[in-house]
Design a protein around this motif. Structure first.
Motif, short mmCIF file in Angstrom:
data_model
loop_
_atom_site.label_atom_id
_atom_site.label_comp_id
_atom_site.label_asym_id
_atom_site.label_seq_id
_atom_site.Cartn_x
_atom_site.Cartn_y
_atom_site.Cartn_z
N ALA A 53 31.37 -0.42 39.19
CA ALA A 53 32.22 0.45 38.38
C ALA A 53 32.83 -0.35 37.23
N ARG A 54 33.07 0.30 36.14
CA ARG A 54 33.83 -0.25 35.01
C ARG A 54 35.28 0.07 35.29
N HIS A 55 36.21 -0.83 34.96
CA HIS A 55 37.61 -0.57 35.25
C HIS A 55 38.54 -1.02 34.12
N ILE A 56 39.72 -0.44 34.12
CA ILE A 56 40.84 -0.90 33.31
C ILE A 56 42.08 -0.84 34.20
N VAL A 57 43.11 -1.55 33.81
CA VAL A 57 44.38 -1.55 34.55
C VAL A 57 45.41 -0.81 33.71
N VAL A 58 46.08 0.17 34.32
CA VAL A 58 47.09 0.98 33.64
C VAL A 58 48.30 1.11 34.57
N ASP A 59 49.42 0.57 34.15
CA ASP A 59 50.68 0.71 34.90
C ASP A 59 50.53 0.36 36.38
N GLY A 60 49.87 -0.75 36.67
CA GLY A 60 49.73 -1.21 38.05
C GLY A 60 48.66 -0.50 38.85
N ARG A 61 47.95 0.44 38.23
CA ARG A 61 46.86 1.15 38.89
C ARG A 61 45.55 0.67 38.30
N VAL A 62 44.49 0.80 39.07
CA VAL A 62 43.16 0.47 38.59
C VAL A 62 42.41 1.78 38.37
N LEU A 63 41.98 2.01 37.12
CA LEU A 63 41.21 3.20 36.79
C LEU A 63 39.74 2.81 36.70
N LEU A 64 38.88 3.62 37.32
CA LEU A 64 37.45 3.35 37.35
C LEU A 64 36.69 4.38 36.52
N ARG A 65 35.60 3.92 35.91
CA ARG A 65 34.65 4.82 35.25
C ARG A 65 33.29 4.53 35.85
N MET A 66 32.63 5.59 36.29
CA MET A 66 31.30 5.43 36.87
C MET A 66 30.45 6.64 36.54
N PRO A 67 29.14 6.54 36.71
CA PRO A 67 28.28 7.69 36.40
C PRO A 67 28.51 8.86 37.35
N ARG A 68 28.82 10.00 36.80
CA ARG A 68 29.00 11.22 37.59
C ARG A 68 27.69 11.59 38.30
N GLY A 69 26.57 11.32 37.66
CA GLY A 69 25.26 11.66 38.22
C GLY A 69 24.97 10.99 39.54
#
Length: 159
Positions: A53-69
């Motif tokens: 997964a690709r990730h970024i950190v926002v306000d102490g949380r880890v947000l993930l981006r991944m293929p919906r497919g």
């Protein structure tokens, strides 16, 4: 506490100086923010399952981006997952090697336009199909931070 640790701790506490070291959860999230990709793990049908997964950190949380497919986001949403990354492929000679893992509840999220921009350009394809993103967020509830060369995790962070 070193200057680097104090600076990191101030970033993690919203700029408020503190003489306390960051918690393992705070340190892990800060270190995850040093990388762009990691691996998310959970169980599916009582078997372990791991994906990139690709990730970024926002306000102490880890947000993930991944293929919906891939459909994996459906299995992880509402579940407890582990997410980890390391600097094994990016460390320069002499750098301290480290790995981190967070564990927490994973939920679907709708990132803001600014957060989407922070993810960077999405791939055109995933497994030969047009890439459509799925976004998930993890609120860390437990973390492990390890340094392979015997350096304390706080020294590894400063390195």
């Amino acid at each position: 506490m070193t200057t680097d640790e104090r600076s990191a701790n101030e970033r993690l506490t919203g700029g408020q100086p503190s003489d306390e070291r960051p918690s393992d959860e705070q340190l892990a999230v800060e270190m995850i923010g040093r990388t762009a990709y990691g691996r998310v793990a959970t169980s599916m049908g009582a078997l372990p399952f791991l994906a990139l997964a690709r990730h970024i950190v926002v306000d102490g949380r880890v947000l993930l981006r991944m293929p919906r497919g891939w459909g994996y986001h459906r299995a992880w949403a509402g579940s407890v997952v582990a997410y980890g990354t390391d600097n094994l492929s990016s460390a320069r000679p002499g750098d301290s090697l480290w790995s981190v893992q967070i564990v927490g509840q994973c939920e679907p999220v709708e990132p803001t336009a600014a957060e989407r921009e922070r993810f960077g350009p999405a791939p055109r394809l995933a497994d030969g199909e047009p890439f459509e993103p799925a976004y998930l967020g993890i609120e860390p509830q437990f973390a492990t931070v390890h340094s392979e060369d015997g350096t304390s995790v706080h020294e590894a962070f400063a390195g």
